[in-house]
Structures are given as structure tokens and as C-alpha cells.
Design an enzyme around this catalytic site. Structure first.
Site, PDB file in Angstrom:
ATOM      1  N   ARG A  60       2.025   3.322   5.556  1.00  0.00           N
ATOM      2  CA  ARG A  60       0.946   3.217   4.572  1.00  0.00           C
ATOM      3  C   ARG A  60       1.162   2.004   3.652  1.00  0.00           C
ATOM      4  O   ARG A  60       0.211   1.285   3.315  1.00  0.00           O
ATOM      5  CB  ARG A  60       0.878   4.495   3.741  1.00  0.00           C
ATOM      6  CG  ARG A  60      -0.207   4.513   2.669  1.00  0.00           C
ATOM      7  CD  ARG A  60      -0.283   5.870   2.003  1.00  0.00           C
ATOM      8  NE  ARG A  60      -1.283   5.885   0.948  1.00  0.00           N
ATOM      9  CZ  ARG A  60      -1.031   6.172  -0.319  1.00  0.00           C
ATOM     10  NH1 ARG A  60       0.198   6.486  -0.711  1.00  0.00           N
ATOM     11  NH2 ARG A  60      -2.007   6.163  -1.220  1.00  0.00           N
ATOM     12  N   HIS A  64      -1.447  -1.032   2.975  1.00  0.00           N
ATOM     13  CA  HIS A  64      -1.897  -1.391   1.633  1.00  0.00           C
ATOM     14  C   HIS A  64      -1.564  -2.843   1.304  1.00  0.00           C
ATOM     15  O   HIS A  64      -2.299  -3.491   0.552  1.00  0.00           O
ATOM     16  CB  HIS A  64      -1.275  -0.450   0.603  1.00  0.00           C
ATOM     17  CG  HIS A  64      -1.965   0.874   0.519  1.00  0.00           C
ATOM     18  ND1 HIS A  64      -2.231   1.505  -0.676  1.00  0.00           N
ATOM     19  CD2 HIS A  64      -2.477   1.683   1.483  1.00  0.00           C
ATOM     20  CE1 HIS A  64      -2.868   2.654  -0.447  1.00  0.00           C
ATOM     21  NE2 HIS A  64      -3.007   2.773   0.860  1.00  0.00           N
ATOM     22  N   SER A  74       2.729  -8.797  -1.289  1.00  0.00           N
ATOM     23  CA  SER A  74       2.325  -8.734  -2.696  1.00  0.00           C
ATOM     24  C   SER A  74       2.365  -7.315  -3.259  1.00  0.00           C
ATOM     25  O   SER A  74       2.464  -7.132  -4.471  1.00  0.00           O
ATOM     26  CB  SER A  74       0.933  -9.342  -2.888  1.00  0.00           C
ATOM     27  OG  SER A  74      -0.021  -8.730  -2.040  1.00  0.00           O
ATOM     28  N   ASN A  92      -2.157   2.744  -5.240  1.00  0.00           N
ATOM     29  CA  ASN A  92      -0.768   2.429  -4.895  1.00  0.00           C
ATOM     30  C   ASN A  92       0.265   3.215  -5.687  1.00  0.00           C
ATOM     31  O   ASN A  92       1.465   3.111  -5.413  1.00  0.00           O
ATOM     32  CB  ASN A  92      -0.510   0.931  -5.086  1.00  0.00           C
ATOM     33  CG  ASN A  92      -1.185   0.087  -4.035  1.00  0.00           C
ATOM     34  OD1 ASN A  92      -1.441   0.556  -2.931  1.00  0.00           O
ATOM     35  ND2 ASN A  92      -1.490  -1.159  -4.375  1.00  0.00           N
ATOM     36  N   HIS A 190      -3.097   8.972  10.404  1.00  0.00           N
ATOM     37  CA  HIS A 190      -3.096  10.216   9.631  1.00  0.00           C
ATOM     38  C   HIS A 190      -2.553  11.389  10.440  1.00  0.00           C
ATOM     39  O   HIS A 190      -2.509  12.513   9.953  1.00  0.00           O
ATOM     40  CB  HIS A 190      -4.508  10.543   9.139  1.00  0.00           C
ATOM     41  CG  HIS A 190      -4.999   9.616   8.079  1.00  0.00           C
ATOM     42  ND1 HIS A 190      -6.274   9.654   7.563  1.00  0.00           N
ATOM     43  CD2 HIS A 190      -4.373   8.603   7.422  1.00  0.00           C
ATOM     44  CE1 HIS A 190      -6.410   8.711   6.644  1.00  0.00           C
ATOM     45  NE2 HIS A 190      -5.276   8.063   6.541  1.00  0.00           N
ATOM     46  N   THR A 191      -2.116  11.108  11.664  1.00  0.00           N
ATOM     47  CA  THR A 191      -1.461  12.147  12.452  1.00  0.00           C
ATOM     48  C   THR A 191      -0.086  12.492  11.890  1.00  0.00           C
ATOM     49  O   THR A 191       0.491  13.512  12.250  1.00  0.00           O
ATOM     50  CB  THR A 191      -1.326  11.706  13.927  1.00  0.00           C
ATOM     51  OG1 THR A 191      -0.882  12.819  14.708  1.00  0.00           O
ATOM     52  CG2 THR A 191      -0.346  10.561  14.090  1.00  0.00           C
ATOM     53  N   ASP A 249       1.117  11.888  17.426  1.00  0.00           N
ATOM     54  CA  ASP A 249       0.373  12.247  18.627  1.00  0.00           C
ATOM     55  C   ASP A 249      -1.125  12.086  18.383  1.00  0.00           C
ATOM     56  O   ASP A 249      -1.546  11.632  17.320  1.00  0.00           O
ATOM     57  CB  ASP A 249       0.702  13.674  19.067  1.00  0.00           C
ATOM     58  CG  ASP A 249       0.456  14.701  17.961  1.00  0.00           C
ATOM     59  OD1 ASP A 249      -0.361  14.432  17.048  1.00  0.00           O
ATOM     60  OD2 ASP A 249       1.064  15.784  18.008  1.00  0.00           O
TER      61      ASP A 249
END
Length: 323
Positions: A60, A64, A74, A92, A190-191, A249
Site C-alpha cells: 500500500r 501511495h 516522496s 497516509n 485487497h486480497t 489469491d
């Protein structure tokens, strides 16, 4: 016919960005830091072995970083008395894993002082962290330079929030030269991982401002989430892919197809013909190898967004501080 100045500027900017991304290469540090990837993998492994939940957090963080000013590190910069950095932006504030980046940077600096950018380290750490939990492995072309600008306002407006609809998501990704397919594939991250209850409170309790829930969600799932998250609960965490949140998965797509995607942006994948087709295809049959291959390709594309190369930017000595 003369080309309008604004159009010409846009064309030149796209050409410049493409040229920069093409200058990245797999063997960039072959002579200046040949042991780079070994150092990064070994150091990252010491953290992931004891805290595998850092893998989705680091993935993530990479996302971002790339969506604000490109993949330039940055997001790693600390705020100062004169500047509020990306880290301080609301999207963040829940990022985790900065200690991993710092540890890897320190290990790399001991062997190759002043040669490897924090942007490259973040890209490698994100890849290795996911691979170490048996997720996909993708090539990471290198040669990024570190940016010298980090602004919280830019992060607030450039990162696609979890309440975006499909039109907004597609536009957000298109602005970064990512396709509709890239959108649905990268959403598959998002798994793995978790989210805070605060990120879905309005979707559960006040979707239209009338004390209602999002009608696009499975009502049984809404009821289950309400049992976990009260209207004022900002700290509890919930799995994004219930029952499979530690396994990389294609189960995420099965969850989304049942209208159980945690965020509005997950549910939005059902409202576009291209994204919906991909969701249905990967939710009705075992196509893990296809998804992992697609994910790897999209991650390579994402890692090239608006990179700084050559003499642009800098090589930060400490990732959280501009030289």
C-alpha cells in the site's frame, strides 16, 4: 495546421514521462551495488517473518507513493516546521512499515553509500514483502531518483479514496497512464490486509446522510460488519478479504461478486463492464495463475509512473529527510 500550445505541452510532458520510465532497467546497479537485491530481500525477510501483516502495508505504501508525484519516495519524507509532507495527509496517516524501509536503506548504505535511491528501495521492498508471504513476484526495473517535494495537499487530492465510483476510479488511474484492466487487477491487492472501521463507518451507518447503509452491499454482510464496527469505532480492524486476508489469491473477486467488497471502490468494480467481466471471470473458476500474471504486469506499470531518472531529483542519504 498549427498545434495549440497547451496540447503541445501535454504531448511533450507525456513523451518526457515515457522516456523516463523507459530508462529504468533491471541491471541498473550491476556495477555500483551488485548485492542490492540480496540485501533488500534479506533485510525485508527479517521483518516479514515476524510480522507478515507488514506485507500488505508495504504494498500500500508503494501505491501511495507512486500516485503522488510518481514513484519518487516522496511518501517517506517527514514534515518539517516549513512543510507538511505527504505522510501527514489523512489517507497516509494509517500507513505502516516505515521502519522496514529505514532498516533496508541503512543496510544498503553500509554496502553502497550514496548510490541507491529510496524510491528504488521502496519498490523492491514492496515486491519482496509480497513474495515472502507466497504472493506474486515481479521484475522491478531500477534507476529511480528521489523527489525533493512532498506535500500533504497533493496526497489528499491525488490518491483515489475508498468512496470513489467507477468513473472516478477510471479517471484517477488514467491520469497515471493505467488502464481499466490495471484498475481491477491492482484492486485485487485487497486480497490481503486489513482496514480500520473508520474507513467504512459512513457506508454502514450514514450512506446518504439519512442514517442508512449502502444498498449495493449484501445486507447480511452489512449486519456482520455492524457487529464488528460501532458508529464511533475508529480503531478496530477488519479483514478486507474475510477468511483469506493473509493469502494472496483470487478470492477477493469472489467476495466482490457477492457484493461483499469492503469499500465502495470495491463494489464499484461491478458497475463497469470491463471490471465486472474480470471480477466474474475470476470469481467463478480457479484462475489464480492468470490473476498473478496480470497483477505482476500491472505492478511493473505502476512502478514506472512519472519516475525521476538521470540527473533529476537526488539520492537521499536518509529516506525521511531531503538532502
Amino acid at each position: 495546421m498549427a498545434i495549440p500550445k497547451l496540447v503541445l505541452v501535454c504531448i511533450l510532458l507525456l513523451v518526457f514521462r515515457h522516456a523516463n520510465s523507459q530508462s529504468l532497467k533491471a541491471n541498473f546497479y550491476r556495477r555500483t551495488c551488485p548485492s542490492l537485491e540480496t540485501i533488500v530481500n534479506a533485510t525485508t525477510a527479517t521483518f516479514i517473518s515476524s510480522a507478515p501483516s507488514l506485507a500488505p502495508a508495504l504494498l500500500r505504501m508503494h501505491f501511495h507513493d507512486c500516485f503522488v508525484r510518481g514513484c519518487d519516495g516522496s511518501v517517506l519524507i517527514n514534515s518539517t516546521s516549513n512543510n507538511t509532507a505527504e505522510k501527514a495527509a489523512i489517507p497516509n496517516q494509517s500507513l505502516r512499515g516505515f521502519q522496514v524501509i529505514d532498516a533496508v536503506k541503512s543496510a544498503v548504505e553500509r554496502q553502497c553509500p550514496g548510490r541507491v535511491s529510496c524510491a528504488d528501495i521502496l519498490a523492491l521492498v514492496a515486491r519482496d514483502a509480497v513474495s515472502l508471504i507466497n504472493g506474486p513476484f515481479w521484475p522491478v526495473p531500477l534507476g529511480r531518483r528521489d523527489g525533493r517535494v512532498s506535500n500533504s495537499t497533493e496526497a489528499l487530492f491525488q490518491l483515489p479514496p475508498p468512496f470513489f465510483n467507477s468513473t472516478q476510479l477510471i479517471a484517477s488511474f488514467a491520469a497515471k497512464n493505467l488502464t481499466v484492466k490495471d484498475l481491477v487487477v491492482l484492486s485485487g491487492s485487497h486480497t490481503i490486509g486489513v482496514a480500520h472501521c473508520s474507513s467504512i463507518t459512513s457506508r454502514l451507518y450514514n450512506f446518504t446522510g439519512r442514517g442508512d447503509s449502502d444498498p449495493s452491499m449484501d445486507p447480511n454482510y452489512v449486519a456482520a460488519l455492524k457487529r464488528r464496527c460501532s458508529p464511533t469505532d475508529a480503531n478496530s480492524i477488519i479483514q478486507m478479504d474475510p477468511g483469506s486476508s493473509q493469502v494472496f489469491d483470487e478470492d477477493y473477486y469472489s467476495i466482490v461478486s457477492k457484493r461483499r467488497g469492503l469499500f465502495q471502490s470495491d463494489g464499484a468494480l461491478l458497475t463497469n463492464s470491463v471490471t465486472n467481466a474480470y471480477v466474474q471471470q475470476h470469481s467463478t473458476s480457479s484462475r489464480l495463475s492468470s490473476f498473478l500474471n496480470d497483477f505482476s504486469k500491472s505492478m511493473v506499470k505502476m512502478g514506472k509512473i512519472e519516475v525521476l531518472t538521470g540527473s533529476a531529483g537526488e539520492i537521499r542519504r536518509v529516506c525521511s529527510v531531503i538532502n
